[in-house]
Design a protein around this motif. Structure first.
Motif, PDB file in Angstrom:
ATOM      1  N   LYS A  15       0.825  -1.203   0.000  1.00 45.77           N
ATOM      2  CA  LYS A  15       0.000   0.000   0.000  1.00 45.77           C
ATOM      3  C   LYS A  15       0.861   1.255   0.000  1.00 45.77           C
ATOM      4  O   LYS A  15       0.584   2.226  -0.726  1.00 45.77           O
ATOM      5  N   GLN A  18       2.512   1.829  -3.449  1.00 47.38           N
ATOM      6  CA  GLN A  18       1.566   2.365  -4.433  1.00 47.38           C
ATOM      7  C   GLN A  18       1.172   3.792  -4.079  1.00 47.38           C
ATOM      8  O   GLN A  18       1.037   4.651  -4.965  1.00 47.38           O
ATOM      9  N   ARG A 157      -2.697  -2.714  -7.223  1.00 46.60           N
ATOM     10  CA  ARG A 157      -4.037  -2.951  -6.666  1.00 46.60           C
ATOM     11  C   ARG A 157      -3.970  -3.175  -5.159  1.00 46.60           C
ATOM     12  O   ARG A 157      -4.815  -3.894  -4.587  1.00 46.60           O
ATOM     13  N   ALA A 158      -2.972  -2.587  -4.517  1.00 48.31           N
ATOM     14  CA  ALA A 158      -2.878  -2.678  -3.059  1.00 48.31           C
ATOM     15  C   ALA A 158      -3.836  -1.698  -2.397  1.00 48.31           C
ATOM     16  O   ALA A 158      -4.419  -1.990  -1.353  1.00 48.31           O
ATOM     17  N   LEU A 159      -3.997  -0.511  -2.988  1.00 48.02           N
ATOM     18  CA  LEU A 159      -4.930   0.484  -2.475  1.00 48.02           C
ATOM     19  C   LEU A 159      -6.323   0.210  -3.024  1.00 48.02           C
ATOM     20  O   LEU A 159      -6.467  -0.222  -4.176  1.00 48.02           O
ATOM     21  N   ASP A 160      -7.339   0.483  -2.202  1.00 50.01           N
ATOM     22  CA  ASP A 160      -8.678   0.420  -2.758  1.00 50.01           C
ATOM     23  C   ASP A 160      -8.975   1.747  -3.461  1.00 50.01           C
ATOM     24  O   ASP A 160      -8.193   2.702  -3.392  1.00 50.01           O
ATOM     25  N   ALA A 161     -10.102   1.805  -4.160  1.00 45.93           N
ATOM     26  CA  ALA A 161     -10.413   2.985  -4.976  1.00 45.93           C
ATOM     27  C   ALA A 161     -10.513   4.246  -4.129  1.00 45.93           C
ATOM     28  O   ALA A 161     -10.063   5.324  -4.550  1.00 45.93           O
ATOM     29  N   GLU A 162     -11.060   4.145  -2.928  1.00 46.96           N
ATOM     30  CA  GLU A 162     -11.208   5.315  -2.069  1.00 46.96           C
ATOM     31  C   GLU A 162      -9.850   5.820  -1.601  1.00 46.96           C
ATOM     32  O   GLU A 162      -9.598   7.033  -1.580  1.00 46.96           O
ATOM     33  N   GLU A 163      -8.948   4.903  -1.220  1.00 46.22           N
ATOM     34  CA  GLU A 163      -7.612   5.297  -0.790  1.00 46.22           C
ATOM     35  C   GLU A 163      -6.841   5.959  -1.920  1.00 46.22           C
ATOM     36  O   GLU A 163      -6.173   6.981  -1.722  1.00 46.22           O
ATOM     37  N   GLU A 164      -6.932   5.380  -3.106  1.00 47.19           N
ATOM     38  CA  GLU A 164      -6.211   5.941  -4.245  1.00 47.19           C
ATOM     39  C   GLU A 164      -6.737   7.336  -4.592  1.00 47.19           C
ATOM     40  O   GLU A 164      -5.967   8.267  -4.851  1.00 47.19           O
TER      41      GLU A 164
END
Length: 327
Positions: A15, A18, A157-164
């Motif tokens: 995470k 990324q 793809r370690a972060l989810d969409a909200e985190e990214e």
């Protein structure tokens, strides 16, 4: 680069890697908030990744926003000359991604000359006259499908969409006339080229500018797309042992479709249209040579318009974004 011992990376390490690719200058406090851990945990993981995974965050310049060309140069050498030539090229500030390939008899490097004069001096004068260089092949990058501020780490793809989304900087302005840099811009970019996370106070001291002036210049250069932040890292801790360049010969009518397809492949960290017999070049990372074979046969082989592929395996990487002798 020399192999190093490493510990397996856990989900938080991935995470963080990324997250830094998304915004290399995000403060530890912001990273901690988004990742749901403490500032101290982020700082500790960052320091450990610098040692175990070769992590570096570097400020890079998009030459196309300055009206400059980028090139990939391939140099065939006698076997005794390749390493010495690669090291010499690695010390130049206008080179990156220097690899030894073809059984150690060829050097491949990315190059960003600051002017046409520098380009001609290097490509037409200095390199062809270098002892034990057999041939020089230079390929101008014409159109980027993937690369620059976007790298292979964006596809972890370690972060989810909200985190990214929480870490993604504002979009850069549409490209217009070439940006002209002044001496203070150049001084700031030179410091960030060595360490993209240099604090504002140190940037001010190093460049002789006030902290507020540095902040304004940073924001301006980022918004114009001139400055972006990239992450240098070792591939082995991420379970990727097969590092290759693909030179694709594609029917002109299929260039855009093939380029877009490559940009979406998780294996691809860079893809661009280029001059030369092969008209698309892509950098790929695979788990091993078996995975590379499957990628070539199952993903590349089915793309309409691809007429031929040259696969060049990296034997040793001499330089990524910055040169660290002895690594």
């Amino acid at each position: 680069m020399a192999a190093r011992a490493f510990d397996p990376l856990d989900p938080l390490d991935l995470k963080l890697l990324q997250a830094l690719q998304v915004d290399g200058r995000a403060p530890f406090s912001r990273l901690a908030e988004v990742l749901g851990v403490s500032d101290q945990t982020v700082a500790r993981r960052y320091r450990r990744l610098r040692t175990t995974a070769g992590l570096r965050v570097l400020g890079m310049t998009d030459g196309s926003r300055l009206g400059r060309q980028s090139w990939i140069v391939r140099l065939r050498c006698t076997p005794d000359a390749a390493e010495q030539l690669a090291d010499a090229l690695a010390r130049r500030p206008d080179t990156s991604y220097i690899d030894l390939i073809s059984g150690g008899t060829e050097v491949m490097c990315a190059m960003k000359p600051r002017s046409g004069q520098e380009r001609d001096e290097l490509l037409f004068d200095r390199l062809p006259r270098t002892p034990r260089v057999i041939s020089v092949s230079a390929h101008c990058l014409l159109h980027s499908y993937y690369g620059g501020p976007l790298g292979w780490l964006n596809k972890l793809r370690a972060l989810d969409a909200e985190e990214e989304a929480a870490l993604t900087p504002p979009p850069v302005e549409a490209a217009g006339d070439p940006v002209v840099l002044d001496a203070d811009d150049e001084a700031l970019l030179a410091v960030l080229r060595r360490d993209g996370r240099t604090p504002l106070t140190e940037l001010g001291t190093s460049t002789g500018q006030t902290e507020s002036a540095v902040r304004r210049r940073l924001d301006r250069l980022r918004s114009l797309g001139v400055l972006y932040f990239d992450v240098q890292h070792d591939h082995a801790p991420l379970g990727r042992a097969a590092d290759a360049m693909l030179w694709l010969t594609v029917a002109p009518s299929a260039l855009a479709d093939v380029g877009r397809a490559l940009a979406g492949h998780p294996e691809v960290g860079f893809a661009s249209a280029v001059t030369g017999q092969a008209n698309i070049v892509a950098a790929v990372l695979c788990r091993d040579t078996g995975a590379l074979y499957r990628y070539l046969s199952e993903r590349i082989g089915v793309l309409d318009g691809v007429q031929a592929v040259e696969t060049v395996l990296t034997l040793r990487q001499v330089k990524q974004l910055t040169y660290e002798p002895g690594r």
